[in-house]
Motif scaffolding. Structure first.
Motif, PDB file in Angstrom:
ATOM      1  N   PRO A  98       1.121  -1.375   0.056  1.00 39.07           N
ATOM      2  CA  PRO A  98      -0.096  -0.256   0.107  1.00 39.07           C
ATOM      3  C   PRO A  98       1.155   1.072  -0.008  1.00 39.07           C
ATOM      4  O   PRO A  98       0.151   2.286  -0.533  1.00 39.07           O
ATOM      5  CB  PRO A  98      -0.981  -0.200   0.857  1.00 39.07           C
ATOM      6  N   LEU A  99       2.136   1.330   0.260  1.00 37.85           N
ATOM      7  CA  LEU A  99       3.196   2.477   0.428  1.00 37.85           C
ATOM      8  C   LEU A  99       4.450   2.383  -0.795  1.00 37.85           C
ATOM      9  O   LEU A  99       4.972   3.006  -0.920  1.00 37.85           O
ATOM     10  CB  LEU A  99       3.809   2.517   1.489  1.00 37.85           C
ATOM     11  N   LYS A 100       4.044   1.484  -1.526  1.00 40.87           N
ATOM     12  CA  LYS A 100       4.975   0.826  -3.087  1.00 40.87           C
ATOM     13  C   LYS A 100       6.500   0.801  -1.960  1.00 40.87           C
ATOM     14  O   LYS A 100       6.545   1.908  -2.777  1.00 40.87           O
ATOM     15  CB  LYS A 100       4.600   2.663  -3.819  1.00 40.87           C
ATOM     16  N   GLY A 101       6.939   0.571  -2.167  1.00 40.96           N
ATOM     17  CA  GLY A 101       7.808  -0.233  -1.529  1.00 40.96           C
ATOM     18  C   GLY A 101       8.943   1.313  -0.389  1.00 40.96           C
ATOM     19  O   GLY A 101       9.643   1.716  -0.516  1.00 40.96           O
ATOM     20  N   GLY A 102       6.965   2.122   0.371  1.00 43.11           N
ATOM     21  CA  GLY A 102       8.159   2.842   1.220  1.00 43.11           C
ATOM     22  C   GLY A 102       7.982   4.005  -0.043  1.00 43.11           C
ATOM     23  O   GLY A 102       8.759   5.336   1.040  1.00 43.11           O
ATOM     24  N   LEU A 103       7.826   4.314  -0.999  1.00 40.40           N
ATOM     25  CA  LEU A 103       7.077   5.352  -1.604  1.00 40.40           C
ATOM     26  C   LEU A 103       6.231   6.755  -1.206  1.00 40.40           C
ATOM     27  O   LEU A 103       6.424   7.630  -0.618  1.00 40.40           O
ATOM     28  CB  LEU A 103       7.335   5.481  -2.916  1.00 40.40           C
ATOM     29  N   LEU A 104       5.369   5.686  -0.592  1.00 34.37           N
ATOM     30  CA  LEU A 104       4.272   6.231   0.097  1.00 34.37           C
ATOM     31  C   LEU A 104       5.015   7.466   1.385  1.00 34.37           C
ATOM     32  O   LEU A 104       3.211   6.991   1.911  1.00 34.37           O
ATOM     33  CB  LEU A 104       2.779   6.142  -0.646  1.00 34.37           C
ATOM     34  N   THR A 105       6.202   6.729   2.136  1.00 38.37           N
ATOM     35  CA  THR A 105       5.870   7.456   2.969  1.00 38.37           C
ATOM     36  C   THR A 105       6.865   8.796   2.957  1.00 38.37           C
ATOM     37  O   THR A 105       6.384   9.700   4.447  1.00 38.37           O
ATOM     38  CB  THR A 105       6.945   6.980   4.072  1.00 38.37           C
ATOM     39  N   GLY A 106       7.632   9.187   2.046  1.00 36.93           N
ATOM     40  CA  GLY A 106       7.740  10.820   1.885  1.00 36.93           C
ATOM     41  C   GLY A 106       9.191  10.335   2.496  1.00 36.93           C
ATOM     42  O   GLY A 106       9.382  11.732   2.078  1.00 36.93           O
ATOM     43  N   LYS A 107      10.013   9.759   2.233  1.00 40.01           N
ATOM     44  CA  LYS A 107      11.553   9.487   2.856  1.00 40.01           C
ATOM     45  C   LYS A 107      12.103   9.392   1.281  1.00 40.01           C
ATOM     46  O   LYS A 107      13.457   9.839   1.722  1.00 40.01           O
ATOM     47  CB  LYS A 107      11.238   7.972   3.341  1.00 40.01           C
ATOM     48  N   VAL A 108      11.235   9.290   0.339  1.00 35.75           N
ATOM     49  CA  VAL A 108      12.392   9.457  -1.002  1.00 35.75           C
ATOM     50  C   VAL A 108      11.738  11.008  -1.546  1.00 35.75           C
ATOM     51  O   VAL A 108      11.098  10.958  -1.915  1.00 35.75           O
ATOM     52  CB  VAL A 108      11.584   8.519  -1.872  1.00 35.75           C
ATOM     53  N   LYS A 109      12.547  11.576  -2.521  1.00 37.27           N
ATOM     54  CA  LYS A 109      12.870  13.020  -1.713  1.00 37.27           C
ATOM     55  C   LYS A 109      13.138  12.683  -3.836  1.00 37.27           C
ATOM     56  O   LYS A 109      13.815  12.197  -4.375  1.00 37.27           O
ATOM     57  CB  LYS A 109      13.763  14.012  -0.925  1.00 37.27           C
ATOM     58  N   ARG A 110      12.190  13.822  -3.669  1.00 38.40           N
ATOM     59  CA  ARG A 110      12.873  13.773  -5.524  1.00 38.40           C
ATOM     60  C   ARG A 110      14.386  14.455  -5.969  1.00 38.40           C
ATOM     61  O   ARG A 110      14.858  15.491  -5.319  1.00 38.40           O
ATOM     62  CB  ARG A 110      11.674  15.890  -5.817  1.00 38.40           C
ATOM     63  N   GLY A 111      14.159  13.808  -6.662  1.00 32.68           N
ATOM     64  CA  GLY A 111      15.852  14.338  -7.094  1.00 32.68           C
ATOM     65  C   GLY A 111      17.524  13.266  -6.291  1.00 32.68           C
ATOM     66  O   GLY A 111      18.430  13.849  -6.766  1.00 32.68           O
ATOM     67  N   GLU A 112      16.247  12.849  -5.365  1.00 37.38           N
ATOM     68  CA  GLU A 112      17.936  11.847  -4.132  1.00 37.38           C
ATOM     69  C   GLU A 112      17.698  10.696  -4.486  1.00 37.38           C
ATOM     70  O   GLU A 112      15.972  10.174  -4.087  1.00 37.38           O
ATOM     71  CB  GLU A 112      17.578  13.284  -2.820  1.00 37.38           C
ATOM     72  N   LYS A 113      18.697  10.042  -4.005  1.00 33.35           N
ATOM     73  CA  LYS A 113      19.243   9.054  -4.440  1.00 33.35           C
ATOM     74  C   LYS A 113      19.000   8.660  -2.596  1.00 33.35           C
ATOM     75  O   LYS A 113      19.143   8.652  -1.358  1.00 33.35           O
ATOM     76  CB  LYS A 113      20.227   8.973  -4.467  1.00 33.35           C
ATOM     77  N   PRO A 114      18.214   7.432  -2.567  1.00 32.63           N
ATOM     78  CA  PRO A 114      17.112   6.931  -1.461  1.00 32.63           C
ATOM     79  C   PRO A 114      18.411   6.507  -1.305  1.00 32.63           C
ATOM     80  O   PRO A 114      18.934   5.787  -1.018  1.00 32.63           O
ATOM     81  CB  PRO A 114      16.008   5.841  -1.345  1.00 32.63           C
ATOM     82  N   LEU A 115      18.342   5.934   0.724  1.00 28.23           N
ATOM     83  CA  LEU A 115      19.284   5.809   1.582  1.00 28.23           C
ATOM     84  C   LEU A 115      18.699   4.317   2.260  1.00 28.23           C
ATOM     85  O   LEU A 115      19.904   3.809   2.789  1.00 28.23           O
ATOM     86  CB  LEU A 115      20.403   6.812   2.040  1.00 28.23           C
ATOM     87  N   GLN A 116      17.750   4.623   2.560  1.00 29.16           N
ATOM     88  CA  GLN A 116      17.446   3.236   3.833  1.00 29.16           C
ATOM     89  C   GLN A 116      15.567   2.936   3.117  1.00 29.16           C
ATOM     90  O   GLN A 116      14.868   3.497   1.958  1.00 29.16           O
ATOM     91  CB  GLN A 116      17.231   4.293   4.849  1.00 29.16           C
ATOM     92  N   GLY A 117      15.802   1.875   3.806  1.00 28.42           N
ATOM     93  CA  GLY A 117      14.393   1.733   2.942  1.00 28.42           C
ATOM     94  C   GLY A 117      14.340   0.513   2.067  1.00 28.42           C
ATOM     95  O   GLY A 117      15.042  -0.181   1.519  1.00 28.42           O
ATOM     96  N   ARG A 118      13.269   0.137   1.188  1.00 29.73           N
ATOM     97  CA  ARG A 118      13.446  -0.931  -0.427  1.00 29.73           C
ATOM     98  C   ARG A 118      13.796   0.010  -1.071  1.00 29.73           C
ATOM     99  O   ARG A 118      14.871  -0.906  -1.823  1.00 29.73           O
ATOM    100  CB  ARG A 118      12.236  -2.351  -0.255  1.00 29.73           C
ATOM    101  N   LEU A 119      13.311   1.105  -1.158  1.00 31.40           N
ATOM    102  CA  LEU A 119      13.804   1.800  -2.109  1.00 31.40           C
ATOM    103  C   LEU A 119      15.011   2.035  -2.225  1.00 31.40           C
ATOM    104  O   LEU A 119      15.981   2.409  -3.396  1.00 31.40           O
ATOM    105  CB  LEU A 119      12.572   3.196  -2.450  1.00 31.40           C
ATOM    106  N   GLY A 120      15.625   2.335  -1.474  1.00 35.66           N
ATOM    107  CA  GLY A 120      17.344   2.160  -0.493  1.00 35.66           C
ATOM    108  C   GLY A 120      18.348   1.075  -1.413  1.00 35.66           C
ATOM    109  O   GLY A 120      18.999   0.727  -1.820  1.00 35.66           O
ATOM    110  N   TRP A 121      17.203  -0.405  -0.818  1.00 31.34           N
ATOM    111  CA  TRP A 121      18.083  -1.260  -1.354  1.00 31.34           C
ATOM    112  C   TRP A 121      18.045  -1.359  -2.769  1.00 31.34           C
ATOM    113  O   TRP A 121      19.166  -2.056  -3.028  1.00 31.34           O
ATOM    114  CB  TRP A 121      17.591  -2.370  -0.250  1.00 31.34           C
ATOM    115  N   VAL A 122      17.141  -0.967  -3.334  1.00 27.86           N
ATOM    116  CA  VAL A 122      17.051  -1.155  -4.938  1.00 27.86           C
ATOM    117  C   VAL A 122      18.066   0.090  -5.617  1.00 27.86           C
ATOM    118  O   VAL A 122      18.927  -0.974  -6.090  1.00 27.86           O
ATOM    119  CB  VAL A 122      15.851  -0.882  -5.261  1.00 27.86           C
TER     120      VAL A 122
END
Length: 244
Positions: A98-122
């Motif tokens: 329901p949060l699309k791998g963490g995208l819908l938590t707000g932790k992933v910012k526009r133009g910034e490489k994620p460093l944590q969560g599942r999207l950071g792992w990817v």
């Protein structure tokens, strides 16, 4: 799988190598002998789901009661076909991711490489990318517009982006419950705090609009032509999708 104290057996994917009759006769046997209370399916297309429903009806088997499908503000494609079947046949939807791998938590910012969560792992290895947890730099701008809208609405209620996203799912007409995951008890408690408040019709409409995509043919034509038509002799009538 146990849901609300009841044993539910579900198929994970449609199996092209096994006859539908064989699969659902087997599951029906499990229901009849008391090993399973209910049968559900997961990750299917519309025609596959309808084929399952029709086969069960033709053979006089216990019908499926739920569809477990990826569904969120960032993933609404199932509204085009599978959820039409669910509404028509009285099948409940249990959204996963329901949060699309963490995208819908707000932790992933526009133009910034994620460093944590599942999207950071990817982000550490592009080969790990999957539909439910995509590569961050491949995300369309619309995804961040959705997050911005959810954040603005959340501030009105003192709620997080994740809570708004889950609340939106709970207020959709096909959703019966939401499957959530957490990496800590604190995160679980936070994501569970979606009861006792509701999004207004206008706020639901805002989220619907920002997360919708252009309908391809023939869906746009069919939904537009059926906008004011309803068959009251079927479970839920016709479902208008993606921006309804």
């Amino acid at each position: 799988m146990v849901k609300n104290g009841l044993v539910v057996s579900r198929t994970h994917l449609f199996d092209n190598a096994t006859p539908v009759e064989e699969t659902y006769r087997t599951l029906d046997d499990l229901v009849r002998c008391g090993k399973v209370r209910y049968v559900g399916v997961s990750n299917v297309t519309g025609w596959q789901l309808q084929k399952i429903v029709d086969t069960q009806r033709q053979l006089g088997l216990n019908p499926i009661v739920s569809l477990q499908q990826q569904y969120s503000l960032a993933s609404r494609d199932s509204e085009l076909e599978p959820f039409q079947v669910c509404k028509n046949e009285g099948i409940g939807v249990l959204p996963w991711s329901p949060l699309k791998g963490g995208l819908l938590t707000g932790k992933v910012k526009r133009g910034e490489k994620p460093l944590q969560g599942r999207l950071g792992w990817v982000a550490q290895d592009a080969r790990r990318a999957y539909q439910s947890h995509p590569l961050w730099h491949a995300l369309p701008e619309q995804m961040f517009d959705i997050v911005d809208t959810a954040e603005a609405i959340g501030k009105i209620y003192g709620r997080t982006i994740a809570q708004v996203s889950i609340r939106w799912l709970l207020q959709r007409d096909v959703t019966t419950s939401v499957i959530i995951g957490a990496t800590s008890l604190a995160q679980l408690d936070q994501n569970m705090a979606v009861n006792g408040w509701s999004l207004s019709a206008d706020e639901m409409a805002q989220l619907d609009k920002i997360s919708t995509t252009e309908l391809p043919y023939p869906y746009e034509m069919i939904f537009r032509a059926n906008e004011d038509r309803m068959n009251h002799y079927i479970s839920g009538g016709f479902v208008k999708s993606l921006g309804s």
